[in-house]
Enzyme design. Structure first.
Site, short mmCIF file in Angstrom:
data_model
loop_
_atom_site.label_atom_id
_atom_site.label_comp_id
_atom_site.label_asym_id
_atom_site.label_seq_id
_atom_site.Cartn_x
_atom_site.Cartn_y
_atom_site.Cartn_z
NE ARG A 59 -3.03 0.48 3.22
CZ ARG A 59 -2.24 0.67 4.29
NH1 ARG A 59 -1.39 1.69 4.31
NH2 ARG A 59 -2.30 -0.14 5.30
CG ASP A 184 -8.38 15.09 -16.19
OD1 ASP A 184 -7.65 14.41 -16.95
OD2 ASP A 184 -9.46 14.67 -15.72
CE LYS A 209 -11.51 6.76 -19.14
NZ LYS A 209 -11.78 8.12 -18.66
#
Ligand SMILES: *Cc1c(COP(=O)(O)O)cnc(C)c1O
Length: 395
Positions: A59, A184, A209
């Site tokens: 983590r 972004d 994407k």
């Protein structure tokens, strides 16, 4: 049974080291280990203090995430970027890692739907509020700034109307007012635009994407210019558990190798398909920044250096019935609300990404029932032209 004194007891459970090899693997190893064993308490101490490099618990970081981050860093001209479990995790890690109650955000008014939701529904519960303005108009963005504005969040090319933000004006505004500029860069990609070269403080990606490119991983990336911001984003993402899967990072790294090739091919296809669509009967409008009839064509040219990207939108006449008929006529084209896959996908904002808006609000953005967005893939262009001719022929 008694232990035999002269043989080492063996167990299946104890892990065996990889067999030695004088030759090395060409491919990055996939490391799914959650925990890492240290040689001694001193060595572990040194790792936690940062004086020795080592992993402790996945983590907190793992090698496959780090390899992937360093490659996207290279594309973005960034340092110390962080991979998280999704593009939205990247948005959340930056906003929640850096902002506090009382802060205000100015957002572009056509941000990704979930980013808009975070700014309008979620962050206000923590005392962080947002105002939205048209990012193609830096003066409108300036008018939305308040004394407590801490951050501006924009996308360079808006989804799905493909308007191009006034990035120069917005970067100057952020600099003059001492406000952080967060970009972004999912749609544009670092091939089209490198925000850090133009005054951005923070860059995020939905790696899901175009960067990963095969619709088989969900991942995000966040990078900051300022090392203190990097630390704050890392700490929040790690505490909130936004950890990416090593397998997904490994898959995304593999996808990333061909990103520039895929992007170039998809862009060439998008150019040709935009022109093809423009002369098909039934098509009322084609929206592609590379076309001269695009409202922001000149800005796209100067900002994106001729990299017009793989996304285009088009509008047909009629309502939902015509939209259904067109999509049903081409089952071979994936009708799916995503983008950036190797294969072409078509989406219909009115029934998916923008369904929460009223028809009037959609209409105001030009997003009628006949509005479609195409994420152009790398297929042979003749095939794509034939598919879209078939689709429009059904009307
Ligand atoms: C998809 C997308 C996101 C969210 O990314 P996920 O990986 O789906 O969480 C954020 N911004 C833009 C522009 C996107 O297209």
């Amino acid at each position: 049974m008694e232990d035999r004194p002269n043989s080492t007891p063996s167990t299946l459970v104890r892990r065996t080291a990889f067999p030695d090899s004088v030759s090395r693997a060409v491919v990055t190893p996939l490391q799914p280990s959650v925990v890492y064993a240290s040689p001694s308490p001193d060595a572990l101490d040194a790792q936690y203090e940062g004086t020795a490099k080592g992993y402790t618990y996945a983590r907190e970081g793992h090698p496959n995430a780090e390899v992937l981050a360093s490659k996207i860093d290279m594309l973005e001209g960034a340092e110390g970027g962080l991979i998280v479990g999704s593009g939205m995790a990247a948005v959340a890690a930056v906003l929640m890692g850096l902002l506090k109650a009382g802060d205000h955000v100015v957002g572009g008014d056509q941000l990704y739907g979930r980013s808009l939701r975070m700014l309008t529904q979620d962050l206000p519960r923590f005392g962080i509020n947002a105002t939205f303005a048209d990012p193609t108009d830096a003066e409108a963005m300036a008018a939305a700034i308040r004394p407590e504005t801490r951050l501006i969040l924009v996308e360079v090319v808006s989804n799905p109307t493909l308007r191009v933000a006034d990035m120069e004006g917005i970067a100057a505004l952020a600099r003059d007012r001492g406000v952080l500029l967060m970009v972004d860069n999912t749609f544009t990609t670092p091939i089209g635009y490198k925000p850090f070269d133009h005054g951005a403080d923070l860059v995020i990606h939905s790696v899901t994407k175009l960067l990963a490119g095969h619709s088989d991983v969900t991942l995000g990336y966040a990078a900051a210019r300022n090392p203190e911001h990097r630390r704050a984003i890392y700490d929040f993402a790690t505490t909130a558990g936004m950890t990416p899967s090593p397998y997904d990072c490994w898959m995304a790294e593999r996808g990333l190798y061909t990103f520039p090739l895929r992007f170039g091919r998809a862009e060439a296809n998008a150019r040709a398909l935009a022109d093809h669509l423009a002369q098909l009967p039934g098509v009322e409008t084609v929206i592609y920044p590379g076309r001269r009839d695009h409202p922001d064509h000149a800005r796209a040219r100067s900002l994106l250096g001729g990299r017009d990207g793989n996304m285009l939108s088009f509008v047909i006449g009629g309502g939902r019935a015509e939209a259904n008929r067109m999509i049903e006529a081409v089952p071979q084209l994936a009708f799916a609300p995503t983008l950036g896959d190797v294969g072409t996908t078509v989406s219909h904002p009115a029934s998916s990404s923008h369904r929460a808006l009223t028809p009037g609000a959609r209409e105001a953005l030009g997003m009628t029932e006949g509005f479609f967005r195409v994420s152009v893939g790398i297929e042979e262009i003749d095939l794509l032209k034939a598919d879209f001719s078939q689709a429009l022929g059904a009307l």
